[in-house]
Enzyme design. Structure first.
Site, short mmCIF file in Angstrom:
data_model
loop_
_atom_site.label_atom_id
_atom_site.label_comp_id
_atom_site.label_asym_id
_atom_site.label_seq_id
_atom_site.Cartn_x
_atom_site.Cartn_y
_atom_site.Cartn_z
N ARG A 1059 9.08 6.76 -13.74
CA ARG A 1059 8.92 7.96 -12.91
C ARG A 1059 8.63 7.61 -11.44
O ARG A 1059 7.62 7.01 -11.13
CB ARG A 1059 7.80 8.82 -13.47
CG ARG A 1059 7.89 10.29 -13.10
CD ARG A 1059 6.88 11.10 -13.88
NE ARG A 1059 7.17 12.52 -13.87
CZ ARG A 1059 6.61 13.41 -14.69
NH1 ARG A 1059 5.74 13.00 -15.61
NH2 ARG A 1059 6.93 14.68 -14.63
N GLU A 1421 9.65 14.16 -10.34
CA GLU A 1421 8.99 12.93 -9.89
C GLU A 1421 8.15 13.07 -8.62
O GLU A 1421 7.12 12.40 -8.50
CB GLU A 1421 10.05 11.83 -9.69
CG GLU A 1421 10.71 11.40 -10.99
CD GLU A 1421 11.95 10.56 -10.75
OE1 GLU A 1421 11.85 9.33 -10.80
OE2 GLU A 1421 13.02 11.16 -10.52
#
Length: 1502
Positions: A1059, A1421
């Protein structure tokens, strides 16, 4: 007859393997897929179930992955599927989990449902039908449950929605509740009805014989002794192996060698009444060794309450006030592990593990400090007549051993010895006691350090303790130790409590702490714990004697210990949905979320396995860097049911490479010639399932006599379980052709003989099976649910696909057991490595071990301006600064797994947990040497990915496919958690070295960065360095910058996407530099950031220029708006004054505010889609992306509804949601779908779906125009049916779509996402403990497609960022390369208690991405980098501590608590992750903290 009741159905355990875990039994014998095994160590709670022991009504929640099913005989068990489901209706807990958007990937949800349902049931059973528990009680029941997706806030809202004193409408965002779901806790259906008759009374001893093992559950100590004596007598061997004593078995989650065991006799202790008793005497509390930790907590709390010193609401004393000894014990023990472990783990088991295995035991430290005594019984020496005496378990042969001696290395505890009880002295007048621990979170993690302090003889006016006991537990040089601090004890014993004695004890304590991993930090932490323990009683004595001097009194105002954090909450803000696009923009519930709450949602490991499925296990390397001399699998192949072994020899040349189209060097599937990292796969063992083998082994007592061997239904299983026809023939011949339990004719037996010649790998048709009308399975068959297996026999289906109905009693089995045992039997010989191993950035630099990739992913050199000149000419400079960002593990709860099924014509179908089924298809096709059209890759949903299933899943899928082709049978490969953690290198570690030049106002004029990324032995896709190169300056306007990035090649597992790869490290690096600049200038960090931001563009400007040549449209630069919004929403100025006031009044707890931003650059990928409308009006849609929990299918579904609703009059819009189903991903429909990642897949998939729907709308528009204003979708479908009459298909009802068909708005384009955050944090200067109090997050997500999902993504990403900032770090042995953090006991993902107490999220109002057809921006993200605000807040708190300690060390009084302190230097900065030891180190470095010196200074004045 031993039975277990699961979801209301009884299962006979006779013949079952009692060592099998309850989770395996539920999944493989009871056919319940809702019990999910995620970690196998009891740390995540995904497998949690509710259980009622025999003879009791209260509900326990336990980890099904750890509990042996044999220990649960007589129990009633309820799983999430039993709580509620789609057939019987959903429970209010499940409905609220959906309504409050508390389930994302859903893998953890069934365990949360079972745990919360159990707590609500107990509240009604214990306190009456109208009782409602408090929110703290309900939140506490989930402290053993991890969620990697949500950030916990919505889960806590679900808890509070059932609690007393809470108005549901005051809670967070939630969908309207149905009438039943809106009921209070008192109205909830009981999870386990109290009127249900118990399966057993708990008073009758149980005996199970299976697998050559006898499992006993005696009810008294006398029965236990007799059983052990009988075993020795039966073996005619006084030296026969002692029995295995077993209670909760929770220790096997940490020490995997404990279980399953091969002992012939297993004695369960959970029913032995003497071991289960808590018995008060005149002077002691005798606690049976099988009393659970939760039961001991309850007993201690009750005793403290009856003594008039009940624990406070916080579970401990308030600041400056001594606590009841037993209340302190209870508060400490309530922090051990998680709630489910505490309800199963026993007092005796915990202490024995501390003694034998070095367990980081809080219980050992606490009881050792209190002066407990162990009572030990040698069952080999005890005569049966000398059984228990009913008072705590102490029989004639019981030996009393002081706990210190018991735990010492010098005390040898024989295998036949049993800890039967603990004797705890009752508190006496003048006793003072406190125990506590420092840990990464309040509970569910082991201690960094724990301590217990007892002072005796302080009654009346006495201020001099007659004795002092100080115990410290910590990681010393040789592992965990719990030892007395003798020197510090001597300094306090007999001395008047005051500044002088305290200074002496603190000084002596440093000598008591043995060298460990962090010797200086541990000594300082130990001092802090001692002051925290003794400070209140010293202050109390001072007050009794007329009071302390103000400065000394301030020093003694220590914070209370073991205070549980408040239940988190928060508010959410977003724009209302535009009505013209309904239901787009509405906060709808996640698609199929209720199936996730009941465990009915199917993941890859839940896909029913076809007949004859084999199971595989990796053979991995024990070395990190070596040559392979030989691999010998002969011993493994000799084991029962092992089919084959695969290695690099089976895949010549390039076929052994995992290739999926990435341009980098391919990874080897199996090591060939040399090993390049620890745990590297060397081969794969493939084995049969275990049903037939275990039935034979379990009940083979009287030859082949079926009357004592098998029941009728089991006989049929046995025949079909035998993998070879000769085995079936041998069984039949033994019976003379007539099965004595079979109520059929000899013709039936002839049919059996004929069937015996059919290999189990052959597809069996119903006509081939015997048709005995008397066979139990045949009689029950019509009522059984159908499965995708060609047979009418449930037993055969259970054998071949690993599932069975509750009515079919199979012997217990775990499908992977044979493969895993065989994998351990493979022998590997290693030779010396070709060159020494590289395991760190420093070693890579020393040996020049670097990758040199072509293009932008290689060594990066960038420069703008003249950084060297700017730094040299700057007013202030930092030279040689460093920032290290540790590597992280994804910690998705669903482990990597795949199921490969051979198909006709050399084709193969692969079910894989994947973020890219396209990559799976390519990699499998390459390894098999076939064209891609011969491989179908399929995935319905993924239980969390975060980048870890983009490429790291490929070896699993390829290995399963290769094994399936070689054997001609389906193969399933599931990685256990330890293997998963060892094979996945996760986020790469990064080291940044920098020089900076700046003004005294903190304006950076020049910055030179040298960055090193630690990659693994294979490069995967090195995204981190590439992303850092573009993101390193974030929004800061630094005119002169140079950047060098090198990719280090190490002998470590392959690192991969995680991520925000590269972006996360860039954010933590640049924000750490900002903190250092602020510290050096004596300025507030927020002010320094503001002075360095790229300014807002002037009116009329079209573009904005960032550092390093980055330009963007001016309309996209929304950070100035966000910055002002977050400052206003968080009341930043007012709270800054409040923080300063708090720090003024608090000497040891300091708070700080952190204000930071996030920037994230994205490219929206092109996506395809396919939509079909059926004759009944229902719609199926294929989207180009994987559902990982991020809500992709929900947003796609909303897009379909919004687009097709355009065909209807406004009054009939939108279409009912139940008409649309999002279908599983498959490469046969949407090939080349690309990876799900980069945060834009949901947006891109919706673009593709919109394109496909627009094709259908255009086709149907002529018919829709004929509908009147009251026309409905059903009317339109009738018109379509008329147009398509006689199968003319005049109006095609299926359409492909692609984003390119939307014109310029759908083309591939990029943009930048911005966000801002304000976080308030608190630091304990004594112990290093830290807590996040509040975070306000504001994100620009454009016009949200679903605010509930987007807010959930913001909270979840922020939580993962907090893990990166506070607790998560992959650690390897620097000499061997072995991963040290390969379990959740050592790798600490955030728990609910680690999250902010208040988490507020706002989506920037009025925002829209104009270049996007839907107006939305990415969200998955970017919020992760907002966790840098927590780092900044903690650094501000530490700076306040520097000022405080500097002032306390002078005669001029204390500091004002302002943000700026006088400390500077690298050591005063917090290191990542901000663990307690790193906080203590930063505090000590910035202030020279010397507690002994502080008290010594004032000893004379006091």
């Amino acid at each position: 007859m031993p039975v277990i009741t699961i979801n209301g159905r009884q299962h006979d355990l006779e013949g079952a393997d009692p060592a099998q875990s309850l989770a395996a039994y539920c999944r493989e014998c009871a056919g319940d897929q809702s019990v999910r095994v995620a970690c196998g160590s009891g740390a995540c709670g995904a497998c949690a179930v509710a259980a009622v022991p025999p003879g009791r009504t209260s509900v326990l929640t336990i980890n099904a992955c750890l509990a042996p099913v044999g220990s649960l005989a007589g129990y009633q068990v309820m799983t999430a599927a039993g709580v509620g489901n789609s057939k019987q209706g959903f429970h209010p807990v499940q409905e609220r989990m959906g309504a409050f958007h508390a389930s994302q990937c859903g893998y953890c949800t069934p365990g949360i449902v079972a745990a919360l349902g159990g707590a609500l049931t107990n509240a009604q059973l214990e306190d009456g039908a109208g009782a409602q528990p408090g929110p703290e009680e309900l939140a506490r029941c989930l402290d053993g449950n991890l969620c990697r997706c949500t950030g916990y806030r919505p889960i806590m809202d679900v808890c509070k929605s059932f609690a007393s004193g809470v108005d549901i409408e005051d809670l967070g965002l939630h969908a309207p509740l149905a009438d039943g779901a809106a009921a209070a806790a008192a109205g909830c259906p009981l999870l386990l009805q109290p009127g249900t008759p118990p399966a057993a009374d708990g008073k009758t001893p149980l005996r199970i014989e299976a697998g050559g093992r006898t499992w006993l559950a005696p009810t008294s100590l006398e029965e236990l002794i007799e059983a052990c004596a009988a075993q020795r007598a039966a073996g005619n061997d006084a030296a026969a192996p002692p029995p295995r004593f077993l209670a909760g078995n929770t220790g096997s989650g940490l020490f995997h060698d404990l279980w399953p065991a091969e002992d012939r006799l297993v004695v369960g202790l959970g029913r032995v009444r003497e071991l289960r008793a808590v018995t008060p005497t005149e002077s002691h509390l005798v606690v049976g060794a099988a009393v659970t930790i939760a039961e001991l907590v309850s007993a201690l709390s009750s005793h403290a309450a009856s003594a008039g010193k009940a624990p406070s609401a916080a579970g401990a004393a308030t600041a400056g006030e001594p606590c009841s000894p037993f209340a302190s014990l209870a508060a400490m023990l309530a922090r051990i592990a998680g709630a489910h472990v505490r309800q199963a783990g026993t007092v005796g088991g915990n202490l024995v593990l501390a003694k034998r295995k070095g367990l980081e035991s809080d219980l050992a430290t606490a009881l050792l400090g209190w002066g407990a005594t162990a009572l030990v019984l040698d069952v080999a020496a005890a005569a049966p007549s000398n059984g228990g005496n009913g008072s705590g378990g102490a029989g004639p042969h019981t030996e009393e051993v002081p706990l210190e001696a018991f735990l010492s290395a010098g005390h040898n505890m024989a295998p036949s010895q049993l800890l039967v009880a603990l004797s705890l002295p009752l508190p006496a007048g003048g006793d003072y006691f406190l125990c506590t621990k420092v840990a990464p979170a309040h509970s569910s993690v082991h201690a960094t350090m724990n301590a217990a302090v007892k002072l005796s003889g302080l009654s009346g006016d006495s201020s001099a303790p007659t004795s002092a006991t100080i115990v410290l537990g910590y990681h010393g040089g040789a592992g965990w130790v719990a030892q007395r601090a003798r020197a510090a004890e001597a300094a306090l014993t007999g001395a008047k409590l005051g500044a002088s004695s305290l200074a002496s004890a603190l000084r002596a304590l440093c000598a008591d702490v043995a060298p460990g991993q962090h010797p200086q930090e541990f000594a300082a932490m130990a001092q802090g714990l001692l002051l925290q323990a003794v400070g209140p009683v010293v202050r109390e004595r001072c007050a009794a004697g007329g009071g302390c001097l103000p400065r000394l009194d301030r020093l003694l105002q220590v914070p209370p210990a073991s205070v549980p954090p408040a239940v988190m909450g928060g508010r959410q803000e977003f724009d209302p949905a535009p009505s013209a696009q309904a239901p787009l923009g509405a906060p709808l519930e996640k698609d199929r979320v209720l199936l996730q709450t009941s465990g009915e949602a199917q993941y890859t490991a839940d896909v029913p396995a076809p007949a004859g499925t084999l199971h595989a296990a990796w053979v991995t390397s024990s070395e990190a860097c070596a040559t392979i001399a030989s691999i010998d699998a002969s011993a493994a192949l000799q084991l029962p049911r092992v089919v084959t072994f695969l290695s690099a020899e089976d895949l010549p040349g390039e076929l052994n490479h995992v290739k999926c189209g990435l341009p980098m060097l391919p990874e080897e599937l199996f090591a060939r010639g040399q090993v390049v990292h620890h745990a590297q796969p060397l081969g794969l063992v493939v084995a049969e399932t275990q049903v037939g083998m275990r039935i034979l082994a379990a009940r083979k007592r009287s030859g082949w006599c079926c009357k004592t061997l098998l029941r009728a239904e089991e006989c049929r299983v046995l025949l079909w379980a035998a993998p070879h026809s000769v085995d079936r023939w041998r069984v039949l011949r033994r019976w003379g052709g007539q099965h004595p339990c079979w109520e059929g004719t000899r013709g039936d037996c002839r049919a059996l003989q004929q069937a015996a010649a059919v290999d189990i790998r052959t597809a069996v048709r119903p006509a081939q099976l015997p048709t005995s009308r008397g066979h139990a399975c045949h009689a029950a068959q019509p009522a059984m649910p159908r499965q995708n297996v060609p047979t009418t026999c449930w037993c055969l289906r259970a054998l071949t696909c690993g599932s069975s109905p509750s009515g079919c009693n199979l012997a217990g089995f775990r499908l992977q057991d044979a493969a895993m045992r065989a994998a351990r039997a493979v022998r590997v010989e290693y030779g010396p490595p070709e060159q020494p191993g590289v395991f760190s950035i420093e070693q890579a630099r020393e040996r020049s071990s670097f990758y040199n990739f072509p293009g932008p992913f290689g060594c990066i050199e960038k420069q703008e301006g003249d950084p060297a000149g700017a730094i040299a000419g700057a007013e202030r400079r930092i030279l040689g600064g460093t920032v290290r960002v540790p590597g992280n593990y994804h910690m998705y709860l669903e482990p990597q797994n795949a199921l490969a099924i051979p198909d006709e014509g050399g084709c193969i179908k692969v079910h894989a947990a994947a973020q890219s089924i396209d990559a799976v298809q390519r990699a499998v096709a390459h390894a098999l040497g076939v064209r891609q059209h011969s491989v179908e890759a399929v995935c319905r949903r993924v239980g969390g990915g975060f980048g870890g299933k983009a490429t790291r899943n490929l070896p699993v899928a390829v290995a399963a496919a290769v094994a399936a082709v070689k054997t001609g049978r389906p193969v399933r490969l599931v990685q256990d958690r330890a293997t998963d953690m060892r094979l996945n290198g996760g986020r790469c570690e990064v080291l940044a070295e920098y020089d900076a030049g700046f003004s005294s106002e903190g304006v950076i004029q020049g910055l030179s960065l040298r960055i090193f990324c630690l990659l693994g032995a294979f490069p995967d896709f090195p995204m981190d360095g590439f992303a850092m190169a573009g993101m390193i300056t974030m929004a800061y306007n630094i005119p002169n910058v140079s950047l060098s990035i090198k990719q280090c090649k190490a002998n470590l597992p392959t690192t991969t996407f995680m991520r925000a790869p590269g972006d996360a490290q860039a954010a933590f690096i640049i924000e750490s530099i900002m903190e250092r600049v602020a510290l050096d200038c004596g300025l507030g960090a927020a002010a320094v950031r503001e002075r360095n931001f790229v300014p807002a563009p002037p009116a009329g400007a079209e573009t904005v220029r960032l550092s390093m040549g980055k330009e963007m449209p001016a309309v996209d630069y929304t950070l100035p708006r966000l910055w002002q919004h977050v400052k206003a929403a968080s009341n930043y100025e007012r709270r800054a004054a409040e923080v300063a006031a708090f720090n003024e009044g608090s000497p040891w707890l300091k708070r700080g505010l952190g204000l930071t931003h996030t920037r994230f650059d994205v490219i929206v990928q092109a996506k395809s889609a396919y939509v079909s409308i059926f004759a009944d009006g229902s719609v199926a849609a294929f989207a180009g992306g994987a559902e990982l929990g991020q809500g992709l299918t929900t947003k796609v579904k909303q897009t379909v509804l919004a687009e097709l609703s355009q065909l209807l009059p406004e009054g009939s819009r939108p279409l009912p949601a139940e008409l649309v189903r999002i279908v599983d991903q498959t490469t046969n429909v949407l090939p080349a779908a690309s990876v799900t990642g980069g945060s834009t897949t949901s947006e891109a998939a919706c673009h593709g779906i919109k394109a496909a729907c627009q094709v259908l709308v255009k086709r149907l528009q002529p018919l829709a125009e004929k509908l009147g204003p009251e026309g409905t979708w059903a009317d339109l479908m009738k018109a379509v049916a008329g147009a398509n009459a006689m199968a003319s298909c005049a109006v095609p009802l299926s359409a492909f779509g692609h984003t390119s068909e939307l014109g310029s708005e759908g083309a591939r384009f990029g943009y930048t996402i911005w966000g801002a955050a304000c976080t308030e944090a608190e630091v304990n200067l004594l112990t290093g403990e830290r807590q996040i109090l509040r975070s306000d997050l504001v994100m620009d997500v454009g016009r949200s497609l679903n605010p509930a999902i987007d807010i959930g993504q913001v909270e979840g990403a922020f939580a993962q960022g907090l893990g990166m900032a506070l607790s998560e770090a992959r650690r390897v042995d620097p000499s061997t390369g072995r991963l040290l953090t390969d379990s959740l006991w050592d790798y600490h993902a955030p728990t609910a208690s680690a999250m902010p107490r208040q988490l507020n999220v706002a989506l920037l109002p009025g925002s829209r991405m104009e270049r996007s057809t839907l107006g939305a921006k990415a969200v998955g993200e970017p919020p992760l980098m907002l966790a840098t605000s927590a780092l900044s807040a903690l650094q501000a708190a530490v700076r306040a501590g520097h000022a405080e300690l500097a002032a306390l060390g002078t005669a001029g009084g204390h500091a004002s608590g302002g943000e700026a302190g006088g400390a500077d230097g690298e050591a005063a900065l917090l290191r990542l992750p901000v663990s307690a030891e790193n906080v203590v180190a930063a505090v000590a470095a910035g202030s020279g903290r010397d507690l002994a010196g502080l008290f010594g200074t004032w000893a004379g004045e006091a």
